[in-house]
Enzyme design. Structure first.
Site, PDB file in Angstrom:
ATOM      1  N   ARG A  36       0.858  -1.189   0.000  1.00 40.60           N
ATOM      2  CA  ARG A  36       0.000   0.000   0.000  1.00 40.60           C
ATOM      3  C   ARG A  36       0.889   1.232   0.000  1.00 40.60           C
ATOM      4  O   ARG A  36       2.100   1.124   0.095  1.00 40.60           O
ATOM      5  CB  ARG A  36      -0.845   0.014   1.272  1.00 40.60           C
ATOM      6  CG  ARG A  36       0.036  -0.124   2.494  1.00 40.60           C
ATOM      7  CD  ARG A  36      -0.688   0.123   3.784  1.00 40.60           C
ATOM      8  NE  ARG A  36      -0.006  -0.482   4.916  1.00 40.60           N
ATOM      9  CZ  ARG A  36       1.010   0.029   5.559  1.00 40.60           C
ATOM     10  NH1 ARG A  36       1.486   1.204   5.213  1.00 40.60           N
ATOM     11  NH2 ARG A  36       1.586  -0.589   6.571  1.00 40.60           N
ATOM     12  N   ARG A  64       5.542  12.858  12.499  1.00 36.56           N
ATOM     13  CA  ARG A  64       4.117  12.544  12.648  1.00 36.56           C
ATOM     14  C   ARG A  64       3.552  13.270  13.857  1.00 36.56           C
ATOM     15  O   ARG A  64       4.057  13.107  14.970  1.00 36.56           O
ATOM     16  CB  ARG A  64       3.930  11.039  12.829  1.00 36.56           C
ATOM     17  CG  ARG A  64       4.417  10.236  11.654  1.00 36.56           C
ATOM     18  CD  ARG A  64       3.987   8.795  11.829  1.00 36.56           C
ATOM     19  NE  ARG A  64       4.564   7.945  10.815  1.00 36.56           N
ATOM     20  CZ  ARG A  64       4.199   6.674  10.643  1.00 36.56           C
ATOM     21  NH1 ARG A  64       3.273   6.140  11.441  1.00 36.56           N
ATOM     22  NH2 ARG A  64       4.762   5.947   9.713  1.00 36.56           N
TER      23      ARG A  64
END
Lengths: 178, 507
Positions: free
Chosen positions: B296, B342
């Site tokens: 992915r 993040r």
């Protein structure tokens, strides 16, 4: 005539003092910790949610947001988040006279979540550090423990209930001398 | 195969990745369909999409993970393809099958390569056959402690017991001597059975002080595969990445060439279609071993985009349309340095426990070399039900030192009030010697982060500014004014600018 209001602030466990004075539409602020009060030049920006502070020529931008209603303020300065407690002097004195015992037996939610388990019942004896309630947030279960030994006086929540920061979960009547 | 142009694509995800995909689609002139749970009616990805369909209640198991509802939403809105993002159904082969059976295009690999790579043991066997270096260990599941001890004796302690169906750091146990084996095997099998409904466990060599290096690949599904170089993702907490960078400071040009070649070999072995990532463990002696392949788009794909000057979402769409790869291998090169940070709603001072709540205020960094991929905006309530990733700050500069300096600058401009978050953790990481010299390993956070003493001291001017500002703020708040009379500057225009930045994450 200047209207003065004194404030007591807690920053990282240290107590500070400041005076905000008003006359008409003029407002000044002084930090009164040292022998000489420090006056700072300031301007509110971002719709009142940040203050540009100038000390000498040094510029600092402090972003602020109220947390709940107890005088707790979240601030960010140069990427560093800080929690402060701000109270006007009268309120601070009133709270102090209420006594130090209040609060320590009260367990409140510090993050929003879901009550998944209540491990005690009203009237039950609990020991210091005993897990009393489990709150789930983001699939993490957080066990909250008694900060004092004593008797459970109230449990104002039930299992399955969603709670917000500051919501009281369990009240423990501290044991005398505990 | 004649290329077909998609007119409308459904994005089967939420948060920053759904926003990223919608932005990519819009740039290609493709209409987007968002799906959302009940609590996400006002989520950013929904507000940004051209069309949106409600697919169920808040728990992901009743909405974002219900493949039939997502396929039905695509059919109802006339979307021709589904982009799964990452997480949720992105690596679910049955979902990919269902999408294709409904006559839609799944923007991702074939169900066959997902199945092959989804099981660690089958992936391992396949890679051994393809000649890709794997960590020494067993090729089959182990149930007998004596056999496990024999294998460990051959490859040398310490060894790692690993659940074949495991992931995210679950179902793993380090064994340092033969005496620990029987109990460890029993526990790992029990854990694997309970967590993944599959108690297959295998034994492999445990590599001390490893680095996590991964290689971005894109295949056309017809045997052509290119790589877009490596990312290093060794800054992890709870086995989850928090900072990623590209290039890796740990690779020599020779090692880089070999590791990228191994990744291409891995993807070719399964006729890989679309974007994927081949993960490796790099040992201190410079040997590297295949870990797994993620079939992915990765959370950290932007660092690759910035360093190679590419758009991976566009590449995914082009491959899915049958256009083939947008670049030849010799057109791809690394330029400069990129790092991703993040932004998680979590508290570093309390073991990184997740936090939620309303985003009370958000001011995002801008300026040279700064990109922000965000899924939130000012006033948004971060729901309790999903991953606490709010946004990603990605920074590019000409070299690693300048990238670190730019990241410190950008993090200093970033303000988020509401949930507790990990932005200050990133500033901490950037100041650590092991990060600055690039020697950090996957044990970096566990070894050097002390949750009780990590925030920098405030100097006297900073304290004075905070005290003055907080007193003024409280004075204004209690008197019922937004700000006290006599305040200068500010005003609605600034506020609107900030709100606009928060909405668009424009960087």
């Amino acid at each position: 005539m200047w209207m003065k209001k004194r404030y007591v602030l807690d920053l990282d466990g240290l107590q500070h003092h400041a005076v905000v004075a008003r006359r008409g539409d003029e407002t000044t602020v002084q930090v009164t910790d040292g022998a000489e009060p420090v006056s700072v030049d300031y301007a509110f920006v971002l719709g009142g949610r940040a203050v540009s502070v100038r000390i000498g020529a040094r510029q600092q931008l402090v972003h602020l947001a109220a947390v709940g209603d107890g005088g707790k303020v979240a601030a960010t300065l140069d990427g560093r988040p800080v929690r402060l407690t701000v109270m006007d002097e009268l309120r601070a004195q009133a709270l102090q006279s209420l006594g130090a015992a209040a609060g320590s037996g009260t367990i409140a939610a510090d993050i929003p979540g879901l009550v998944v388990e209540i491990r005690v019942a009203v009237g039950q004896q609990v020991r210091l550090g005993e897990p009393v309630i489990v709150v789930e947030a983001m699939k993490m279960q957080n066990e909250l423990c008694a900060a004092v030994g004593g008797t459970v006086a109230a449990i104002p929540v039930r299992t399955g209930q969603t709670v917000n920061p500051g919501d009281v979960l369990v009240v423990i009547e501290p044991e005398p001398g505990a | 195969m004649a290329a077909k142009r998609f007119k409308k694509v459904l994005v089967a995800n939420r948060g920053e990745i759904a926003v990223r995909v919608i932005q990519g689609l819009r740039e290609m002139g493709i209409a987007s369909v968002a799906v959302h749970s009940d609590v996400d009616r006002t989520a950013l990805h929904v507000l940004m999409a051209d069309e949106a369909v409600a697919i169920g209640p808040a728990p992901a198991g009743e909405s974002y993970l219900v493949g039939e509802r997502i396929v039905a939403a695509a059919l109802d809105t006339g979307a021709e393809a589904i982009h799964p993002g990452y997480g949720f159904l992105s690596e679910n082969a049955d979902f990919a099958d269902a999408v294709e059976q409904a006559g839609l295009v799944f923007i991702g690999p074939t169900a066959r390569s997902m199945r092959l790579m989804g099981d660690k043991l089958s992936a391992r066997r396949h890679m051994i056959a393809a000649g890709v270096p794997v960590v020494p260990g067993t090729e089959d599941a182990v149930t007998d402690p004596d056999e496990a001890v024999a294998v460990a004796g051959r490859i040398g302690y310490p060894v790692l017991l690993k659940a074949s169906a495991g992931g995210g750091g679950k179902g793993m146990r380090v064994v340092r001597s033969a005496g620990e084996m029987a109990a460890a095997l029993r526990q790992t099998r029990g854990e694997a059975g309970a967590s993944f409904a599959d108690d297959a466990v295998f034994v492999e060599k445990y590599i001390e002080d490893p680095k996590h290096i991964e290689v971005q690949v894109v295949g056309d599904g017809r045997g052509e595969v290119v790589h877009l170089f490596e990312r290093e993702c060794s800054v992890q907490r709870r086995h989850q990445k928090v900072i990623e960078e590209s290039p890796s400071p740990s690779l020599t040009p020779d090692l880089r060439a070999r590791i990228c070649a191994a990744a291409v070999q891995t993807a070719r072995a399964v006729d890989y279609r679309g974007a994927g990532t081949v993960e490796f463990i790099l040992a201190p002696d410079g040997s590297f071993h295949f870990l797994e392949m993620n079939t992915r788009l990765q959370v950290e794909h932007p660092v690759t985009e910035l360093v190679t000057g590419t758009d991976l979402v566009r590449a995914q769409v082009l491959v899915a349309q049958g256009d083939g790869l947008p670049w030849r291998q010799d057109e791809l090169a690394q330029r400069g340095w990129a790092m991703e940070f993040r932004l998680y709603a979590e508290d570093p001072s309390r073991g990184f426990v997740p936090s939620i709540g309303r985003i009370e205020s958000l001011t995002v960094p801008l300026g040279p070399g700064v990109r922000l991929d965000t899924g939130v905006y000012e006033g948004f309530d971060v729901p309790i039900h999903y991953d606490p990733l709010l946004a990603k700050l990605i920074v590019w500069a000409e070299d690693r030192d300048r990238c670190i300096a730019r990241a410190r600058r950008a993090l200093g401009e970033f303000v988020l009030h509401g949930p507790v978050h990990n932005l200050p953790f990133h500033r901490w990481a950037l100041d650590q010697p092991a990060f600055r010299d690039g020697s950090y390993t996957t044990h970096f956070v566990a070894d050097s982060f002390d949750q009780h003493a990590w925030l920098p001291e405030l100097d006297e001017d900073a304290r004075t500014a905070l005290i003055a500002a907080a007193a003024l703020y409280e004075a204004g708040r209690r008197s019922g004014h937004e700000s006290p009379p006599g305040s200068r500057g500010g005003g609605a225009s600034n506020w609107r600018l900030s709100a606009l930045r928060s909405m668009t994450g424009n960087g």
